[in-house]
Structure formats: structure tokens, C-alpha cells
Design an enzyme around this catalytic site. Sequence first.
Site, short mmCIF file in Angstrom:
data_model
loop_
_atom_site.label_atom_id
_atom_site.label_comp_id
_atom_site.label_asym_id
_atom_site.label_seq_id
_atom_site.Cartn_x
_atom_site.Cartn_y
_atom_site.Cartn_z
NE ARG A 53 11.97 -73.85 -3.47
CZ ARG A 53 12.57 -73.72 -2.61
NH1 ARG A 53 12.68 -72.66 -1.76
NH2 ARG A 53 13.65 -74.81 -2.17
CB THR A 54 7.31 -79.13 -5.27
OG1 THR A 54 8.38 -78.52 -6.00
CG2 THR A 54 6.36 -79.88 -6.00
CE LYS A 82 7.90 -102.61 6.43
NZ LYS A 82 6.64 -102.70 7.02
NE ARG A 103 10.23 -82.96 -6.34
CZ ARG A 103 10.60 -81.87 -6.13
NH1 ARG A 103 11.43 -81.71 -4.95
NH2 ARG A 103 10.11 -80.68 -6.83
CG HIS A 131 9.09 -79.78 -11.66
ND1 HIS A 131 7.93 -79.80 -10.92
CD2 HIS A 131 10.01 -79.44 -10.65
CE1 HIS A 131 8.15 -79.38 -9.85
NE2 HIS A 131 9.27 -79.14 -9.28
#
Length: 314
Positions: A53-54, A82, A103, A131
Site C-alpha cells: 500500500r505505502t 554489496k 522505509r 509512520h
Amino acid sequence: MRHDHLITSKQLSRGNIENILDHAAEIDDDPSTVADRHAETLLGLLFFEPSTRTKMSFETAMKRLGGDVVDMGPVDSSSVKKGETLADTVRVIEGYADALVVRHPKQGAATMASEFVDVPLLNAGDGAGHHPTQTMLDLYTIRENAGLDDLTIGIMGDLKYGRTVHSLAYALTNFDTRQHFISPESLQLPREVVYDLHQQQEGAGIREHDSLEEILPSLDVLYVTRIQRERFPDENEYQKIAGEYQIDADTLEAASDDLTVMHPLPRVDEIAPEIDETDHAAYFEQAHNGVPVRMALLDLLLSDDKGIWGDGDE
Ligand code: NCD
């Protein structure tokens, strides 16, 4: 902290929040008013944790504003594999994009990353931290369904690791709300969050419970959350409480007819599907509100003349 980064909902006053929600409502009514306003703007998406969703609603929002996205893609196929640091990754991508959405599984990662970049950075979830853009769509949904003042809300489930809960609880202290937190003892709100909430809201209308039963009839909104399995240091601890704190049609018999049930999604088994077809269910509408709300946030962040902190009190 720079004002064009959005890291936690603590940054937002009531005036800021109302400004964002009002703008989202205008966009919801008539998206054509902002279509193409940000043509040629590129939003950088850096998701170091799963998201549906986000990420997709940010992408939809940017495209509906006329812009586009550049996406780091899965961590496994990026230079993070890496050994690149988050600080280096964001410094590189700010050269490609006009704003960044990050995120990350580590709490505090968004704050740290924001210190390395000049373009606006939006926190799309930092571990068990915050959030804030989810909070904006949660508040938008609450305002539409129950109003934000004289509100009695129950917030249930994983209050310890649930970042949507932390951000929402802080934001709600700007309004006349009574907040009831329902969880097993092991997943209560972190004590520092409880302390902060009491500091922010005088005579704080904050109560903690281990059962929904006693307060369900008084609630206008019930905000259900998923147990954040991925954050448990010990899988056995998760197994001990998995399956508790579920709601179904029987549970809601004791609720007001007007109760609005919300969930940031994804759900696992917290809300029985039989509730989906009832007038209580607002969680899909809530997810859809992610687009106009994120369009409003991006429009305010990316317009020189506006800014999220438009009312000048932050
Ligand atoms: C939430 C999250 O990532 O914190 N999801 C979302 O953004 N809608 C909630 C969750 O994962 O349980």
C-alpha cells in the site's frame, strides 16, 4: 530538524494536520485541480522492507500529480547487498530525485538518512518507530467517519512494535480524544510513548486495557493492528500471543451501530472477513485514502509557496 522532512507525527500541530487533510479533501473531490502540477518531478522510492500500500499509493500519488518515480527496487538487487550504507544510498539517490520516500527496518533510520540530504525526505516506516504518512490517511478516515473531536478510539493489538500506532497516538493528542489502548501486557505501548502522550495532552485521556470487552460499547472507532511478527526477537514469544485479539461478528454485537473499524493492513487474522461487508468496515476505504492524502502531502512539500508547515507555527 528541517521542516521539509516528515519523520514523525510529533512534528505536526493541529493546524498542520488540518491543512493537510483539507487539501486531501479538495483533491479527493476534484483530482483534476492538481493533475500535472508536478510534471517532471521525480520521487525516489527506497524501500528496505516489504510494502504494498505505502509504496504503490506513493507511486500512484506522484503519477496523478503528473510526475514519476524512480525506485531502488528490492534490497537484494541493489548495492545494499554489496554493503552500501543508508547514508551513501540516499546521498546518491537525491541526485536523481526531487524528494525521497524511505522505509527501513531500523528505528531512527529516517532521521539519520534525512541528515544527509537536502531534498525532502518522507519516513514511510522506520522499524518499530513511526509512520507519519499512514497517520495522515488514518486521520483523514477518522475525520470522514467519526469526526476528530469528542472522539473515543480503541487502538488494539501490537502496540509495542506497531509504528502506525505510535504515530497515530501522538497525532491524536492534538484533538479532543479519549484513547484506549488494548493489548496483552507483553505488547503494551512502550513506556516512553505513554510518558510522551501524557506530556503532550494535558489530563491525557489515555487508558490501557488487556481486554476489549469493557470498553467496546463506548468506542466510536476501533483501530486494529497486526502482531508485528518480524519484530519479535524470539518466535516463541510471537506464538504465545498469535491469534489473540481477533474480532468477528460476535465480538461486535456489543459495539455501537456507528462503530468504525479500521486497520492499516495487511491483516492476517485480526479481523474476520465477515466484518468486511458490514457498515463497520472502513479499512479498504482507509487504504484508498492513501492516494489523495499522499497527493496532498507531496503537493505541499513540493510547492515552494505552500509547504506542509504552511500555518507558520512549526
Ligand atoms: C503497516 C506498516 O508497515 O507499519 N502497513 C502499512 O504501511 N499500511 C502496518 C503493518 O505492517 O502491520
